[in-house]
Structures are given as C-alpha cells and as structure tokens.
Design a protein around this motif. Structure first.
Motif, PDB file in Angstrom:
ATOM      1  N   VAL A 134       0.804  -1.625  -0.399  1.00 58.61           N
ATOM      2  CA  VAL A 134       0.542   0.077  -0.037  1.00 58.61           C
ATOM      3  C   VAL A 134       0.730   1.253   0.274  1.00 58.61           C
ATOM      4  CG1 VAL A 134      -2.011   1.406   1.052  1.00 58.61           C
ATOM      5  CG2 VAL A 134      -2.158  -1.195   1.193  1.00 58.61           C
ATOM      6  N   ARG A 135       0.448   2.138  -1.101  1.00 56.46           N
ATOM      7  CA  ARG A 135       1.237   3.449  -0.832  1.00 56.46           C
ATOM      8  C   ARG A 135       0.079   4.573  -0.600  1.00 56.46           C
ATOM      9  NH1 ARG A 135       4.090   5.654  -6.366  1.00 56.46           N
ATOM     10  NH2 ARG A 135       4.939   7.771  -5.888  1.00 56.46           N
ATOM     11  N   THR A 136       0.516   5.237  -0.143  1.00 54.66           N
ATOM     12  CA  THR A 136      -0.259   6.295   0.244  1.00 54.66           C
ATOM     13  C   THR A 136       0.287   8.020  -0.633  1.00 54.66           C
ATOM     14  OG1 THR A 136      -0.537   6.053   2.612  1.00 54.66           O
ATOM     15  CG2 THR A 136      -1.134   8.828   1.729  1.00 54.66           C
ATOM     16  N   MET A 137      -0.614   8.037  -1.501  1.00 59.46           N
ATOM     17  CA  MET A 137      -0.705   8.786  -2.756  1.00 59.46           C
ATOM     18  C   MET A 137      -0.947  10.307  -1.899  1.00 59.46           C
ATOM     19  SD  MET A 137      -0.539   6.035  -5.840  1.00 59.46           S
ATOM     20  CE  MET A 137       0.522   7.770  -6.756  1.00 59.46           C
ATOM     21  N   ASP A 138      -0.489  11.401  -3.264  1.00 59.06           N
ATOM     22  CA  ASP A 138      -0.888  12.733  -3.779  1.00 59.06           C
ATOM     23  C   ASP A 138      -2.466  12.784  -4.422  1.00 59.06           C
ATOM     24  OD1 ASP A 138       0.222  13.342  -1.018  1.00 59.06           O
ATOM     25  OD2 ASP A 138       2.136  14.292  -2.830  1.00 59.06           O
ATOM     26  N   VAL A 139      -3.254  13.633  -3.954  1.00 58.00           N
ATOM     27  CA  VAL A 139      -4.308  13.289  -5.409  1.00 58.00           C
ATOM     28  C   VAL A 139      -4.119  15.271  -5.749  1.00 58.00           C
ATOM     29  CG1 VAL A 139      -5.634  11.001  -4.504  1.00 58.00           C
ATOM     30  CG2 VAL A 139      -6.198  13.538  -3.529  1.00 58.00           C
ATOM     31  N   GLY A 140      -4.894  15.247  -7.089  1.00 59.59           N
ATOM     32  CA  GLY A 140      -5.476  16.779  -6.946  1.00 59.59           C
ATOM     33  C   GLY A 140      -6.777  16.894  -6.961  1.00 59.59           C
ATOM     34  N   LEU A 141      -6.673  18.312  -7.695  1.00 63.11           N
ATOM     35  CA  LEU A 141      -8.477  18.734  -7.130  1.00 63.11           C
ATOM     36  C   LEU A 141      -8.616  19.962  -7.684  1.00 63.11           C
ATOM     37  CD1 LEU A 141     -11.022  18.725  -4.966  1.00 63.11           C
ATOM     38  CD2 LEU A 141      -9.223  20.512  -3.242  1.00 63.11           C
ATOM     39  N   VAL A 142      -9.571  19.479  -8.195  1.00 63.01           N
ATOM     40  CA  VAL A 142      -9.361  21.177  -9.441  1.00 63.01           C
ATOM     41  C   VAL A 142     -11.466  21.687  -8.628  1.00 63.01           C
ATOM     42  CG1 VAL A 142      -9.047  19.771 -11.697  1.00 63.01           C
ATOM     43  CG2 VAL A 142     -11.780  19.141 -10.685  1.00 63.01           C
ATOM     44  N   SER A 143     -11.101  23.117  -8.490  1.00 61.60           N
ATOM     45  CA  SER A 143     -11.978  24.097  -8.367  1.00 61.60           C
ATOM     46  C   SER A 143     -12.123  24.968  -9.564  1.00 61.60           C
ATOM     47  CB  SER A 143     -11.811  24.720  -6.859  1.00 61.60           C
ATOM     48  OG  SER A 143     -11.453  23.543  -6.021  1.00 61.60           O
ATOM     49  N   THR A 144     -13.706  24.709  -9.406  1.00 59.11           N
ATOM     50  CA  THR A 144     -15.170  26.521 -10.732  1.00 59.11           C
ATOM     51  C   THR A 144     -15.764  26.520  -9.779  1.00 59.11           C
ATOM     52  OG1 THR A 144     -16.272  24.232 -11.002  1.00 59.11           O
ATOM     53  CG2 THR A 144     -14.050  24.346 -12.286  1.00 59.11           C
TER      54      THR A 144
END
Length: 320
Positions: A134-144
């Motif tokens: 298991v790897r803990t990963m960053d994710v992206g977030l788009v906001s409009t």
C-alpha cells in the motif's frame, strides 16, 4: 479483508464474463461484494456509501479495499467517493483504492505498475493484497464555480480537454473507442484554424497566453498502445503538480510537440512551451469558456479553474 469490486460493464474492455472470472479469483483472498454500475456517477455513490458505512463502524478493519474494474473514469469516481468522507476522518479510516484495467488507456492502473491485461493484473493485485503493498499518494483537486473534483493522474484545460469532450460524445453513442479514434479526433480539433491561431488561456501570473494546459499529478500522462507518453517525467504523485502548456499551435510546433510527447522527451527546452514542476497550486483563466477534463473525463466548460494538490490523501494498492 473485506473488499468491494465496482464493475463498469460499459467500459471498453470490460464484460460480465470478465468480471465473473476476476471476482472468482478475488474471492480466494477477500470477503468480496460485487456491484455493477449502470450510469455515470454510480461508482462515486457506491464508494461513498461503503466509506460512510466503514466510518460509522468501530469494528472495521484498517485494510478494507474498493477495487475498480473499468476505465480511468471508474477509478476517478471511486476516489471521489472515498474522499467525500467528512473532513475529520483520519486517513486510516478510509478504504484503500485498487484499480484493474477495463477501459481503453487504463492510465492509472498502469501507472501503479499493473499489467494492461485484466487477468494478469488481477494476479498482480492478489500478490499486492497478500503483501499489503500500500502506498499513500497525493491527489489533485480542481475547483470551479460549480465543481470541486479530485483527480488521480491528470487534468487538462483547453484543447486537450476539448478532444476528451469530443471522445466522450463518441462513447455516449455506444461506439467503441481506440487509440486511432483519439488521434483522429485530436486532428479534427486541431484542424480548426481559430483554435490554432488564438490562444486564450492564462496560467498563474504568466502574461503569455496558451492554447492548453496539461496538469499532471503522476506520470506517464497517458499511453498509446504499449508506449508510455510521458512529457512530464518529474510527476511522481508525491512531489507537487507539473504543468505543460503550449503558446503556439503552428504546424511546426504541433509536429515538434507530437515528437516530444511520443518520445517521452521533456518539453522544457521547447521555446513555444511553458513547463512548471513541483507546483502546489495552478490557476488558469480564459476570456471564453474552455473545456476542463480530469483523468480523461470531460467535466464542464468554464472560464477559470484552480488546481491544487492534496497531500497524502489516498491509500492505494500498487505492485511497484
């Protein structure tokens, strides 16, 4: 271990027969529930319900997993369902995400080291479950103004997203997609002379306008058959966002960009490109509505978008 297999039987390479084979293999290791989706958004709803039930159960295991069998859009929907948990949820109270290839490009599962063949990838997943890789990963977030959506590996604004939107219309008619269809659609979009000559998009504080902005959270950006297309090799999923943008869509620069993308060459030396790396936030705005896509799914047309990275947000099963 308890696991939920979410199957998108409408995905390019997924069928009921394939899902039954994979479910039988998984049941040798996990207490499995299988859910087939019927419409866009179903995977998010199912993942959210699973996550909410887990959060309300003090006896849950730390290692419950939601497995996507479908394309990148299915993985994206499940990730958004998991990450819709209340903000006070600790990371270990959230399910682990796993992704099996069932779509066309299957970028996310392949980026995690899984084979592009679903049966071979299932064997890899069983080994990952046994070893709890298991790897803990960053994710992206788009906001409009109307959406806040997480993405796993890339977002695009402008021409890149316009191609995705065209392909989404094609898929909606129950047509099968392919790499050749993507290339043909890209050429159709580029054939629009107005698109090539008038850039509209501003990135952060750069004065020079661009035709598109590709924002990657991990690499490769995509795949063409067996070939990885990796114009942002610095994206690892844990060290900030990378940006590739083009200030010119002349025939000469389109040909150069195509060569650089196909060869996975870093485009930083291209004088008609803007490249950024290790970004925590990217802001794009345009003087007209432009298409926005996340993980290969068109979201909407907007005149502005803020893109950020959410650190250590998601636990993921990998085989790398």
């Amino acid at each position: 271990m308890r696991a939920l297999l979410v199957v998108n039987t409408f995905a390019t390479q997924t069928s009921i027969e394939l899902s039954e084979l994979i479910a039988a293999a998984l049941q040798s290791r996990v207490d499995l529930t299988v859910v087939n989706t019927e419409a866009p958004g179903d995977a998010t709803t199912v993942a959210k319900e699973f996550t909410d039930a887990r959060s309300g159960n003090s006896n849950h295991s730390d290692n419950e997993v939601i497995i996507a069998l479908g394309g990148d859009g299915t993985s994206n929907e499940i990730a958004n369902g998991i990450l819709s948990a209340p903000m006070d949820s600790t990371q270990n109270t959230l399910p682990i995400l796993a992704a099996l290839p069932g779509g066309n490009a299957n970028v996310y599962s392949r980026n995690l080291g899984f084979h592009r063949d679903a049966i071979k990838a299932t064997a890899q997943l069983l080994r990952a479950i046994d070893s709890m890789n298991v790897r803990t990963m960053d994710v992206g977030l788009v906001s409009t103004p109307t959406h806040d959506r997480y993405f796993l590996f890339n977002a695009g604004y402008g021409l890149d997203a316009a191609v995705v939107a065209r392909m989404q219309e094609y898929r909606a008619s129950r047509n099968r997609v392919s790499d050749a269809r993507y290339l043909a659609t890209a050429l159709q979009v580029l054939a629009n002379g107005r698109e090539r000559t008038h850039p509209h998009i501003q990135i952060n504080e750069y004065e020079q306008r661009v035709h598109f902005a590709i924002v990657t959270n991990m690499s490769p950006w995509t795949y063409l058959g067996k070939r990885a297309i990796d114009p942002a090799p610095r994206s690892t999923g844990s060290d900030g966002l990378s940006v590739i943008a083009s200030t010119s869509m002349s025939i000469k620069n389109v040909a150069r960009l195509s060569r650089e993308f196909i060869r996975s060459a870093d485009v930083a030396n291209n004088p008609d490109a803007i490249t950024l790396s290790h970004q925590n936030e990217v802001r794009c705005q345009s003087d007209r509505p432009e298409w926005l896509q996340i993980d290969g799914e068109a979201l909407e047309q907007v005149t502005s978008v803020q893109i950020r990275q959410s650190k250590a947000a998601l636990r993921v099963l990998t085989c790398v």
